[in-house]
Scaffold this active site. Structure first.
Site, PDB file in Angstrom:
ATOM      1  N   LYS A  44     128.424  92.783  17.226  1.00 15.63           N
ATOM      2  CA  LYS A  44     127.054  92.613  16.750  1.00 15.63           C
ATOM      3  C   LYS A  44     127.061  91.471  15.738  1.00 15.63           C
ATOM      4  CE  LYS A  44     123.042  94.982  14.873  1.00 15.63           C
ATOM      5  NZ  LYS A  44     122.609  93.800  14.072  1.00 15.63           N
ATOM      6  N   PHE A 116     123.538  86.533  24.629  1.00 17.91           N
ATOM      7  CA  PHE A 116     123.978  87.843  25.122  1.00 17.91           C
ATOM      8  C   PHE A 116     123.143  88.382  26.277  1.00 17.91           C
ATOM      9  CE2 PHE A 116     121.400  88.888  21.282  1.00 17.91           C
ATOM     10  CZ  PHE A 116     120.338  89.529  21.905  1.00 17.91           C
ATOM     11  N   ARG A 188     112.136  99.210  22.857  1.00 14.79           N
ATOM     12  CA  ARG A 188     113.297  99.954  22.375  1.00 14.79           C
ATOM     13  C   ARG A 188     113.772 100.918  23.451  1.00 14.79           C
ATOM     14  NH1 ARG A 188     115.037  99.194  17.579  1.00 14.79           N
ATOM     15  NH2 ARG A 188     113.052  98.371  16.837  1.00 14.79           N
ATOM     16  N   LYS A 194     123.235 100.112  19.164  1.00 17.41           N
ATOM     17  CA  LYS A 194     123.976  99.452  18.082  1.00 17.41           C
ATOM     18  C   LYS A 194     124.820 100.498  17.367  1.00 17.41           C
ATOM     19  CE  LYS A 194     119.920  99.643  15.041  1.00 17.41           C
ATOM     20  NZ  LYS A 194     118.981  98.841  14.203  1.00 17.41           N
TER      21      LYS A 194
END
Length: 279
Positions: A44, A116, A188, A194
């Site tokens: 991340k 990404f 979302r 994460k």
């Protein structure tokens, strides 16, 4: 080139949002009920989320990012998603560089666009397929400032946490998990997770509270408000310079914490950074 120059002039004369908010995937928090082996894993990167529409670079809220021409001139005419990033633990420099309306070339020379995702127009490709797509696209560009983020697999949640520990020891913020077989889905979703060594969130600064002792004449703590309306103080995590020039009223700060009290207040809240909500 002409399009970009005209766009830059328009944005300077008419500083309004010319772009609608782009469709982007937003991550949810990892939970132990997740099967990590179903996901591709990557570092991340603690930078600024940036969307390349094929013509323009923008934030995930749809605000234009004023990068130098050389930074975007050779990008392909496809949708790319990634982070503008310099190095680990350098978020403030990235924010300062990226938010300028007139880019400073010497600063942008330190910025990398870490890709990404590259969703196909029909949204039919799985992430495993999209990761191969963006990797090849970026390798073909052969530009040192445009980098495909490496994806890897783990065999279990236990191995995932071992990997997290290794990355965090090297200065990484955490890990991101993409479900291998998931198609692109805006908003979302648990297709994107994460994982960090601590929880973090954002809150609005309501009041600046004066310090005492060695912090006399400087900020001692800030009173912040969560989206739920709950207010609490944050007094740790600040450098002396940040106490001399504290966040402004109405700004949002990112803080880390370790669970909640019975009253719903974040436990052991500590300041991380000022977060510009437009980015």
């Amino acid at each position: 080139m002409l399009f970009k120059k005209c766009l830059a002039v328009c944005l300077l004369v008419f500083p309004v949002f010319l772009f609608a908010s782009p469709q982007v995937q937003l991550a949810t928090r990892f939970s132990e009920s997740t099967h990590a082996e179903d996901y591709l894993v990557s570092e991340k990167y603690d930078g600024i989320r940036a969307i390349w529409t094929g013509e323009a670079l923008m934030t995930r809220q749809g605000n234009p990012i004023h990068a130098p021409d050389w930074f975007t001139d050779k990008l392909p005419t496809v949708w790319l998603d990634g982070e503008l990033w310099s190095k680990r633990n350098d978020f403030e420099f990235v924010m300062s560089t990226v938010r300028k309306n007139i880019p400073v070339d010497s600063e942008w020379r330190n910025i990398h666009y870490m890709i990404f995702d590259a969703p196909d127009a029909e949204k039919t490709m799985t992430f495993a397929e999209r990761s191969q797509r963006y990797t090849q696209l970026i390798l073909d560009l052969n530009l040192p400032h445009i980098i495909p983020i490496k994806q890897f697999t783990v065999s279990s949640n236990q191995e995932l946490h071992q990997v997290l520990d290794d990355y965090v020891k090297k200065g990484a913020e955490g890990l991101i998990l993409h479900r291998k077989l998931a198609r692109f889905e805006s908003g979302r979703t648990d297709n994107l997770l994460k994982l960090k060594p601590h929880m973090d969130a954002e809150a609005k600064v309501i009041k600046i509270l004066n310090g005492s002792g060695k912090y006399n004449g400087m900020m001692g703590s800030i009173l912040v408000e969560m989206p739920s309306g709950i207010r609490f103080k944050i007094g740790s995590g600040f450098s002396d310079e940040e106490r001399r020039t504290p966040p402004k009223l109405g700004e949002y700060v990112t803080y880390k914490y370790h669970g909640f009290t019975e009253r719903g207040i974040p436990r052991f809240a500590s300041f991380l950074r000022i977060r510009d909500i437009q980015y």
